[in-house]
Scaffold this motif. Structure first.
Motif, PDB file in Angstrom:
ATOM      1  N   ALA A 249      21.908 -44.907 -28.786  1.00  0.00           N
ATOM      2  CA  ALA A 249      22.745 -45.311 -29.924  1.00  0.00           C
ATOM      3  C   ALA A 249      22.168 -46.486 -30.708  1.00  0.00           C
ATOM      4  O   ALA A 249      22.511 -46.689 -31.870  1.00  0.00           O
ATOM      5  CB  ALA A 249      24.155 -45.639 -29.434  1.00  0.00           C
ATOM      6  N   SER A 250      21.294 -47.262 -30.098  1.00  0.00           N
ATOM      7  CA  SER A 250      20.664 -48.369 -30.843  1.00  0.00           C
ATOM      8  C   SER A 250      19.627 -47.856 -31.829  1.00  0.00           C
ATOM      9  O   SER A 250      19.229 -48.572 -32.744  1.00  0.00           O
ATOM     10  CB  SER A 250      19.977 -49.329 -29.860  1.00  0.00           C
ATOM     11  N   GLY A 251      19.170 -46.626 -31.634  1.00  0.00           N
ATOM     12  CA  GLY A 251      18.103 -46.093 -32.476  1.00  0.00           C
ATOM     13  C   GLY A 251      16.750 -46.705 -32.178  1.00  0.00           C
ATOM     14  O   GLY A 251      15.755 -46.384 -32.833  1.00  0.00           O
ATOM     15  N   VAL A 252      16.673 -47.581 -31.175  1.00  0.00           N
ATOM     16  CA  VAL A 252      15.412 -48.256 -30.857  1.00  0.00           C
ATOM     17  C   VAL A 252      14.663 -47.440 -29.807  1.00  0.00           C
ATOM     18  O   VAL A 252      15.135 -47.247 -28.688  1.00  0.00           O
ATOM     19  CB  VAL A 252      15.660 -49.685 -30.322  1.00  0.00           C
ATOM     20  N   ARG A 253      13.486 -46.972 -30.168  1.00  0.00           N
ATOM     21  CA  ARG A 253      12.689 -46.126 -29.286  1.00  0.00           C
ATOM     22  C   ARG A 253      12.078 -46.983 -28.172  1.00  0.00           C
ATOM     23  O   ARG A 253      11.425 -47.996 -28.439  1.00  0.00           O
ATOM     24  CB  ARG A 253      11.588 -45.445 -30.100  1.00  0.00           C
ATOM     25  N   VAL A 254      12.292 -46.590 -26.929  1.00  0.00           N
ATOM     26  CA  VAL A 254      11.686 -47.261 -25.774  1.00  0.00           C
ATOM     27  C   VAL A 254      10.772 -46.250 -25.077  1.00  0.00           C
ATOM     28  O   VAL A 254      11.195 -45.134 -24.783  1.00  0.00           O
ATOM     29  CB  VAL A 254      12.762 -47.778 -24.799  1.00  0.00           C
ATOM     30  N   THR A 255       9.529 -46.629 -24.859  1.00  0.00           N
ATOM     31  CA  THR A 255       8.567 -45.733 -24.214  1.00  0.00           C
ATOM     32  C   THR A 255       8.098 -46.346 -22.900  1.00  0.00           C
ATOM     33  O   THR A 255       8.524 -47.441 -22.514  1.00  0.00           O
ATOM     34  CB  THR A 255       7.334 -45.517 -25.106  1.00  0.00           C
ATOM     35  N   ASP A 256       7.180 -45.654 -22.250  1.00  0.00           N
ATOM     36  CA  ASP A 256       6.648 -46.201 -20.997  1.00  0.00           C
ATOM     37  C   ASP A 256       5.740 -47.408 -21.243  1.00  0.00           C
ATOM     38  O   ASP A 256       5.269 -48.026 -20.300  1.00  0.00           O
ATOM     39  CB  ASP A 256       5.923 -45.119 -20.185  1.00  0.00           C
ATOM     40  N   LYS A 257       5.503 -47.746 -22.521  1.00  0.00           N
ATOM     41  CA  LYS A 257       4.729 -48.950 -22.843  1.00  0.00           C
ATOM     42  C   LYS A 257       5.627 -50.168 -23.070  1.00  0.00           C
ATOM     43  O   LYS A 257       5.137 -51.257 -23.330  1.00  0.00           O
ATOM     44  CB  LYS A 257       3.893 -48.729 -24.111  1.00  0.00           C
ATOM     45  N   SER A 258       6.945 -49.964 -23.028  1.00  0.00           N
ATOM     46  CA  SER A 258       7.874 -51.047 -23.372  1.00  0.00           C
ATOM     47  C   SER A 258       8.071 -51.963 -22.169  1.00  0.00           C
ATOM     48  O   SER A 258       9.065 -51.866 -21.443  1.00  0.00           O
ATOM     49  CB  SER A 258       9.214 -50.458 -23.816  1.00  0.00           C
ATOM     50  N   VAL A 259       7.121 -52.840 -21.977  1.00  0.00           N
ATOM     51  CA  VAL A 259       7.118 -53.704 -20.800  1.00  0.00           C
ATOM     52  C   VAL A 259       8.344 -54.606 -20.759  1.00  0.00           C
ATOM     53  O   VAL A 259       8.937 -54.825 -19.699  1.00  0.00           O
ATOM     54  CB  VAL A 259       5.816 -54.540 -20.758  1.00  0.00           C
ATOM     55  N   GLY A 260       8.722 -55.105 -21.928  1.00  0.00           N
ATOM     56  CA  GLY A 260       9.877 -56.000 -21.988  1.00  0.00           C
ATOM     57  C   GLY A 260      11.151 -55.301 -21.544  1.00  0.00           C
ATOM     58  O   GLY A 260      11.945 -55.848 -20.772  1.00  0.00           O
ATOM     59  N   PHE A 261      11.339 -54.052 -22.005  1.00  0.00           N
ATOM     60  CA  PHE A 261      12.525 -53.292 -21.590  1.00  0.00           C
ATOM     61  C   PHE A 261      12.497 -53.015 -20.099  1.00  0.00           C
ATOM     62  O   PHE A 261      13.501 -53.167 -19.397  1.00  0.00           O
ATOM     63  CB  PHE A 261      12.605 -51.969 -22.367  1.00  0.00           C
ATOM     64  N   MET A 262      11.329 -52.611 -19.609  1.00  0.00           N
ATOM     65  CA  MET A 262      11.223 -52.280 -18.183  1.00  0.00           C
ATOM     66  C   MET A 262      11.551 -53.505 -17.336  1.00  0.00           C
ATOM     67  O   MET A 262      12.243 -53.393 -16.318  1.00  0.00           O
ATOM     68  CB  MET A 262       9.816 -51.766 -17.877  1.00  0.00           C
ATOM     69  N   GLU A 263      11.078 -54.669 -17.789  1.00  0.00           N
ATOM     70  CA  GLU A 263      11.363 -55.892 -17.045  1.00  0.00           C
ATOM     71  C   GLU A 263      12.858 -56.205 -17.078  1.00  0.00           C
ATOM     72  O   GLU A 263      13.448 -56.622 -16.066  1.00  0.00           O
ATOM     73  CB  GLU A 263      10.544 -57.055 -17.631  1.00  0.00           C
ATOM     74  N   ALA A 264      13.494 -55.959 -18.230  1.00  0.00           N
ATOM     75  CA  ALA A 264      14.942 -56.213 -18.328  1.00  0.00           C
ATOM     76  C   ALA A 264      15.712 -55.249 -17.428  1.00  0.00           C
ATOM     77  O   ALA A 264      16.666 -55.641 -16.738  1.00  0.00           O
ATOM     78  CB  ALA A 264      15.397 -56.080 -19.782  1.00  0.00           C
ATOM     79  N   LEU A 265      15.301 -53.976 -17.430  1.00  0.00           N
ATOM     80  CA  LEU A 265      15.957 -52.998 -16.559  1.00  0.00           C
ATOM     81  C   LEU A 265      15.759 -53.373 -15.091  1.00  0.00           C
ATOM     82  O   LEU A 265      16.680 -53.300 -14.279  1.00  0.00           O
ATOM     83  CB  LEU A 265      15.408 -51.597 -16.843  1.00  0.00           C
ATOM     84  N   ARG A 266      14.523 -53.811 -14.775  1.00  0.00           N
ATOM     85  CA  ARG A 266      14.245 -54.253 -13.395  1.00  0.00           C
ATOM     86  C   ARG A 266      15.173 -55.394 -12.995  1.00  0.00           C
ATOM     87  O   ARG A 266      15.721 -55.426 -11.888  1.00  0.00           O
ATOM     88  CB  ARG A 266      12.789 -54.707 -13.267  1.00  0.00           C
ATOM     89  N   SER A 267      15.357 -56.358 -13.903  1.00  0.00           N
ATOM     90  CA  SER A 267      16.183 -57.527 -13.561  1.00  0.00           C
ATOM     91  C   SER A 267      17.634 -57.110 -13.321  1.00  0.00           C
ATOM     92  O   SER A 267      18.300 -57.645 -12.427  1.00  0.00           O
ATOM     93  CB  SER A 267      16.080 -58.603 -14.646  1.00  0.00           C
ATOM     94  N   VAL A 268      18.134 -56.141 -14.114  1.00  0.00           N
ATOM     95  CA  VAL A 268      19.513 -55.659 -13.901  1.00  0.00           C
ATOM     96  C   VAL A 268      19.614 -54.935 -12.559  1.00  0.00           C
ATOM     97  O   VAL A 268      20.546 -55.165 -11.769  1.00  0.00           O
ATOM     98  CB  VAL A 268      19.942 -54.727 -15.062  1.00  0.00           C
ATOM     99  N   MET A 269      18.626 -54.095 -12.261  1.00  0.00           N
ATOM    100  CA  MET A 269      18.657 -53.352 -10.992  1.00  0.00           C
ATOM    101  C   MET A 269      18.565 -54.311  -9.804  1.00  0.00           C
ATOM    102  O   MET A 269      19.288 -54.174  -8.813  1.00  0.00           O
ATOM    103  CB  MET A 269      17.524 -52.320 -10.949  1.00  0.00           C
ATOM    104  N   LEU A 270      17.684 -55.309  -9.914  1.00  0.00           N
ATOM    105  CA  LEU A 270      17.508 -56.249  -8.808  1.00  0.00           C
ATOM    106  C   LEU A 270      18.771 -57.093  -8.614  1.00  0.00           C
ATOM    107  O   LEU A 270      19.195 -57.349  -7.474  1.00  0.00           O
ATOM    108  CB  LEU A 270      16.293 -57.140  -9.053  1.00  0.00           C
ATOM    109  N   ASP A 271      19.379 -57.501  -9.738  1.00  0.00           N
ATOM    110  CA  ASP A 271      20.603 -58.289  -9.665  1.00  0.00           C
ATOM    111  C   ASP A 271      21.688 -57.496  -8.925  1.00  0.00           C
ATOM    112  O   ASP A 271      22.353 -58.008  -8.002  1.00  0.00           O
ATOM    113  CB  ASP A 271      21.034 -58.651 -11.087  1.00  0.00           C
ATOM    114  N   LEU A 272      21.856 -56.228  -9.291  1.00  0.00           N
ATOM    115  CA  LEU A 272      22.871 -55.392  -8.628  1.00  0.00           C
ATOM    116  C   LEU A 272      22.524 -55.176  -7.152  1.00  0.00           C
ATOM    117  O   LEU A 272      23.399 -55.218  -6.277  1.00  0.00           O
ATOM    118  CB  LEU A 272      23.005 -54.045  -9.352  1.00  0.00           C
TER     119      LEU A 272
END
Lengths: 409, 409
Positions: A249-272
């Motif tokens: 819904a953001s319209g922002v394309r995230v690919t396997d090169k999106s290191v910043g997104f992957m790091e943010a997702l990692r931090s959410v997963m690790l926090d949980l």
């Protein structure tokens, strides 16, 4: 232990403010599956274009809902999707009837939300071996569908709890190509009175625009270093489920090169993941075990898990005893290569043992001081190679025995 | 827990009358290695012609004495032999100094008994990581040598204890080719206040006349179905040692065809193994887990050990809760093949679950009645093949936590 356990002493102070994820709506209702007077069914609606990735228990006796999710997860669809979760009954080891319940619920959700039933994912958590009263759930789908809202994720975090002592949530906002993308997730697990119910369920949502395959690869990789690196008691549930949905819904394309997104997702997963450990049954200490210098990352994890699952290490931590001999024992039994004379062990910043014996500089008081902390850090260097791993666990206390041995008496 | 734990409720009523083993003599003395006012060093002298077989811990951090025994065990000699055991200090993770202590003690025993030092086997059990005061042991070798007697095996059973709650012995007399052969053994293990000391030591003696290779093959095979099939808490010691000595003094030749002797030896080993479990830390229930119908014997043991080591299964047993869902969970997590819909589970004689669900005939009262016994029998049939295994364990109780978490506080 009564039916109203105190909140874990390791719980976060507050439930976090989670960002809104456009394209995802949430509702929680009271269906009386097992519990009275609390919400126990969560419905989640995901807009068309949502990519969904999942990771599931590898138990050979996994539940009907898990088997159903595994069949559905790899398919692509332009349709929307839904997730429905009940607490109180795991619908595990319930024979053919278990599968029928899953199908009945998925069909009812699909009809109400105008989706193909292949796009309805379900989870059940609670007691094993009892027939799921799916009629009670189906009877509440209309009410849940009408209540769907972008802001009700905290309600869902509550409704998926069984006997967790606190709801678990984590979120992140990350900039991708100069535009904001949001991530919000919830989890349940590990604080049980009836640990038949020791299911870990995790649901994470993002408004990133992602191909399903990219999302799945990212989630699979991150899962190995987050949820697969925690242990409370070495016992694996029949129902563990992690689902990650990217609505786009953001319209922002995230690919396997999106290191910043992957790091943010990692931090959410690790926090949980950490919150699940912090709600570990009877936990009074949060424990990080790091292993370096192993022959491989796999060997490092084998050693780290042997330490984290050792009843003798975990009871020593409960007793605030800097008992490094038990760490040596756990390394020795793990089955992965180790050389006694190359081992080094630290408790916190304190070097405890090296070169096959206690360190010349070690003073028992320093070890004992570290063990009084809420967070215990055990570090081992094997001196063999470049393999590393970090895992998280909690201590083993009288609380664990009370929760698991005394609850029916 | 204080320093004088009560005797395990699962202890045998009496220490058995053990047969005399000609060619083997025993002594126990007070050396003050760690404990005051009790015998803590055992010396055993074995006549020329004795064959010795051994099985040792596979820990990667095994103790200096174990490493030394492993070097010596495969050699043949017409000389006599000796075994020396101290309790109170495991001489494990003690660097090069540990090896020096072993050599010093072996040399002193060899000189006193006029043996080559390669024929002196030693064991140490107790705290890990502290330097062994071997001078205290060497100072008592003369006294021990003078006290050697064929009838002092019960003294040795006492002296090798650390914080076991009862001495462990078992014996058998078996007829081979119409002549009597005798077997007597002792063990220590599993009832610890300081479980750094959780070493299992077993010494078995027979007057059979046996080739070393035959004895070793027999012991190795029997060990797999006896001592390697028990678990208290899944934590493996750095010092586990099983030594079996055949003095030959009966003059009765025993070969690998001597089924009666092998069965008698098996019964002694199993009896001692069961006694170790019965002295398991905090144990209130003796538990037998049998798995049949697995794809292989190895898979059957993997499943049986997953059940026997599961904290959730063990706490359920402690709570007298017929919680078969936890058995399903343990099978699922074990990693060995299982098919949920082919599983059957019994508690005692009661069929609990079959065909992927609770059995139609199961009544919770029947399961609950079985769980009140001192001996709990869990049987699982996987319905896959002919693989079988039986293992033994105890329950997980507040006593275990008290012993292992509270003892330094």
């Amino acid at each position: 232990m009564g039916k109203t356990p105190a909140v874990s002493p390791l719980a976060p102070d507050i439930f976090p403010d989670l960002p809104t994820i456009k394209g995802a709506r949430f509702a929680a209702v009271e269906a009386g599956v097992r519990y009275e007077g609390r919400k126990d069914v969560t419905l989640i609606s995901l807009d068309p274009g949502t990519s969904i990735a999942g990771v599931f228990t590898r138990s050979a006796t996994r539940s009907a809902a898990v088997l159903d999710c595994q069949e559905k997860i790899g398919t692509h669809s332009d349709a929307g999707a839904a997730i429905i979760v009940n607490s109180g009954n795991a619908n595990a080891f319930t024979g053919k009837k278990g599968k029928e319940s899953v199908n009945t619920i998925a069909s009812a959700v699909a009809a109400k939300l105008n989706l193909p039933s292949e796009r309805v994912f379900s989870s059940s958590t609670g007691v094993i071996g009892e027939s799921l009263p799916h009629d009670r759930i189906c009877a509440k789908i209309d009410e849940a569908a009408e209540a769907l809202s972008e802001t009700s994720l905290p309600d869902a975090a509550q409704a998926i709890m069984t006997t967790d002592t606190f709801p678990k949530g984590a979120g992140a906002t990350v900039s991708v190509d100069g535009q904001e993308v949001h991530i919000a997730g919830i989890a349940k697990g590990s604080g049980m009175i009836a640990p038949d119910m020791a299911t870990m369920l995790v649901y994470i949502f993002t408004d990133a625009l992602m191909e399903r395959e990219v999302l799945q690869q990212m989630v699979t990789a991150l899962n190995k270093k987050t949820f697969n690196c925690i242990t409370v008691d070495s016992d694996t549930s029949t129902s563990d489920t992690l689902l990650v949905a990217a609505t786009g819904a953001s319209g922002v394309r995230v690919t396997d090169k999106s290191v910043g997104f992957m790091e943010a997702l990692r931090s959410v997963m690790l926090d949980l993941a950490h919150q699940v450990v912090r709600d570990g049954e009877g936990a009074t200490k949060f424990v990080e075990v790091s292993v370096t210098g192993a022959s491989s990352d796999t060997d490092a994890k084998t050693h780290a898990m042997a330490i984290a699952n050792s009843p003798l290490v975990k009871t020593a931590i409960a007793g605030e005893d800097p008992n490094w001999g038990r760490v040596v024992m756990a390394i020795g039994k793990s089955g992965a290569p180790a050389d006694r004379d190359l081992l080094s062990i630290w408790f916190g910043e304190t070097l405890v043992a090296e070169k096959g014996w206690v360190s010349d500089t070690y003073r028992e008081e320093d070890g004992a001081t570290h063990m009084k902390n809420d967070k215990i850090e055990i570090r081992v260097d094997l001196g063999l190679g470049g393999g590393t791993a970090t895992v998280w666990t909690c201590d083993l206390t009288h609380g664990y025995i009370s929760i698991n041995a005394d609850y029916r008496s």
